[in-house]
Design an enzyme around this catalytic site. Sequence first.
Site, PDB file in Angstrom:
ATOM      1  N   CYS A  10       0.804  -1.224   0.000  1.00 27.54           N
ATOM      2  CA  CYS A  10       0.000   0.000   0.000  1.00 27.54           C
ATOM      3  C   CYS A  10       0.836   1.273   0.000  1.00 27.54           C
ATOM      4  O   CYS A  10       0.325   2.350  -0.303  1.00 27.54           O
ATOM      5  CB  CYS A  10      -0.940   0.001   1.197  1.00 27.54           C
ATOM      6  SG  CYS A  10      -2.070  -1.412   1.235  1.00 27.54           S
TER       7      CYS A  10
ATOM      8  N   HIS B 264      -3.429   7.191   2.876  1.00 31.91           N
ATOM      9  CA  HIS B 264      -3.834   5.897   2.343  1.00 31.91           C
ATOM     10  C   HIS B 264      -5.244   5.593   2.823  1.00 31.91           C
ATOM     11  O   HIS B 264      -5.555   5.743   4.004  1.00 31.91           O
ATOM     12  CB  HIS B 264      -2.842   4.827   2.828  1.00 31.91           C
ATOM     13  CG  HIS B 264      -3.270   3.430   2.520  1.00 31.91           C
ATOM     14  ND1 HIS B 264      -3.737   3.050   1.282  1.00 31.91           N
ATOM     15  CD2 HIS B 264      -3.294   2.300   3.294  1.00 31.91           C
ATOM     16  CE1 HIS B 264      -4.030   1.764   1.294  1.00 31.91           C
ATOM     17  NE2 HIS B 264      -3.771   1.287   2.515  1.00 31.91           N
TER      18      HIS B 264
ATOM     19  N   ASN C   1     -10.128  -0.143  -0.010  1.00 25.55           N
ATOM     20  CA  ASN C   1      -8.661  -0.114  -0.008  1.00 25.55           C
ATOM     21  C   ASN C   1      -8.145  -0.668  -1.331  1.00 25.55           C
ATOM     22  O   ASN C   1      -8.237  -1.870  -1.593  1.00 25.55           O
ATOM     23  CB  ASN C   1      -8.143  -0.939   1.169  1.00 25.55           C
ATOM     24  CG  ASN C   1      -6.625  -0.916   1.277  1.00 25.55           C
ATOM     25  OD1 ASN C   1      -5.914  -0.441   0.392  1.00 25.55           O
ATOM     26  ND2 ASN C   1      -6.112  -1.447   2.377  1.00 25.55           N
TER      27      ASN C   1
END
Length: 326
Positions: free
Chosen positions: A113, A253, A283
Amino acid sequence: MVRTVIVGTGCHLPARVLTNQDLEKMVDTSDEWITTRSGIKERRISSKDEPCSFLATQAAKKALDMAGIKAAELDMIIVCTLTPDMLMPTAACLVQKNLGAERAAAFDLSAACSGFLYGLATADNFIRNNINFKILVIGAEVLSCRVNWKDRNTSVLFGDGAGAVVVTGRNGRRGILSNHLHADGALWKLLHIPGGGCVSPPSRQMLDDNLQYIHMQGRDVFKLAVRAMEESAREALEANNLSPQDIDLYIPHQANIRIINSIAERLQLPREKVYVNIHKYGNTSAATVPIALDEANREGRIREGDLIMLNAFGGGFTWGASLIRW
């Protein structure tokens, strides 16, 4: 001083929308449970005709169009992903082919990520040594192929998508001020995909054991993410003699709304300075930050001279922050 400037942004999402109500029919969960714990209402899921390289190419085209730069002018393409079309060739090489960017070097970068921040820092270092370089940095993921749709704890969190930026060099105060990257491999078991590599190569046994899917210990990851993202954000500010109050827009994020809210509270950032789109996409790993950056840019949330903070945390573990004067 030579600085790396973002001259174009773009993003692309798959056509299929998977809502929380859809997931209620697939696994033991509910819209209320998902929304309360993650802030996610829906996510996008790729079809077989929308692999990682396709999503990345579409996002790249939009970024190039905004920048007014032709693909043939690119010197480098970096695709940040943990879900490429295949192990070889890289997604970046396929994007290069799709764009017709024959002059460009091309490679993938894997930092989960945090991948986009790692890719942006890599591009920044190249440009500081060659002001004329034009580099395409893309975060693109098809995490739906790595999600166990029978696991109520992970299946509700992830989605697919891609975001891209075009960067080049300029003299002046605008551009990337600094990048701050970190990692801790000792904690890898808290978030990993055990199958598919050389330790557990593809096999019938690997599939039967569900090793091809994301394995995560959510509570531990939550605590680590909040602490690491806050620390790297403060590190970036201190390196530039700035404070959280100087931030005009914070783009974190998009993993969990509770993580985002916790960090914003610790940094004392008001809601209007924090960009959130997790409710729409979930996500998307390396793609979350560039997707959010493009949306914020196109919505007019970013103006010339604004101080932008990018902040991420991902498996590995990897994390970091980038501070940009727009």
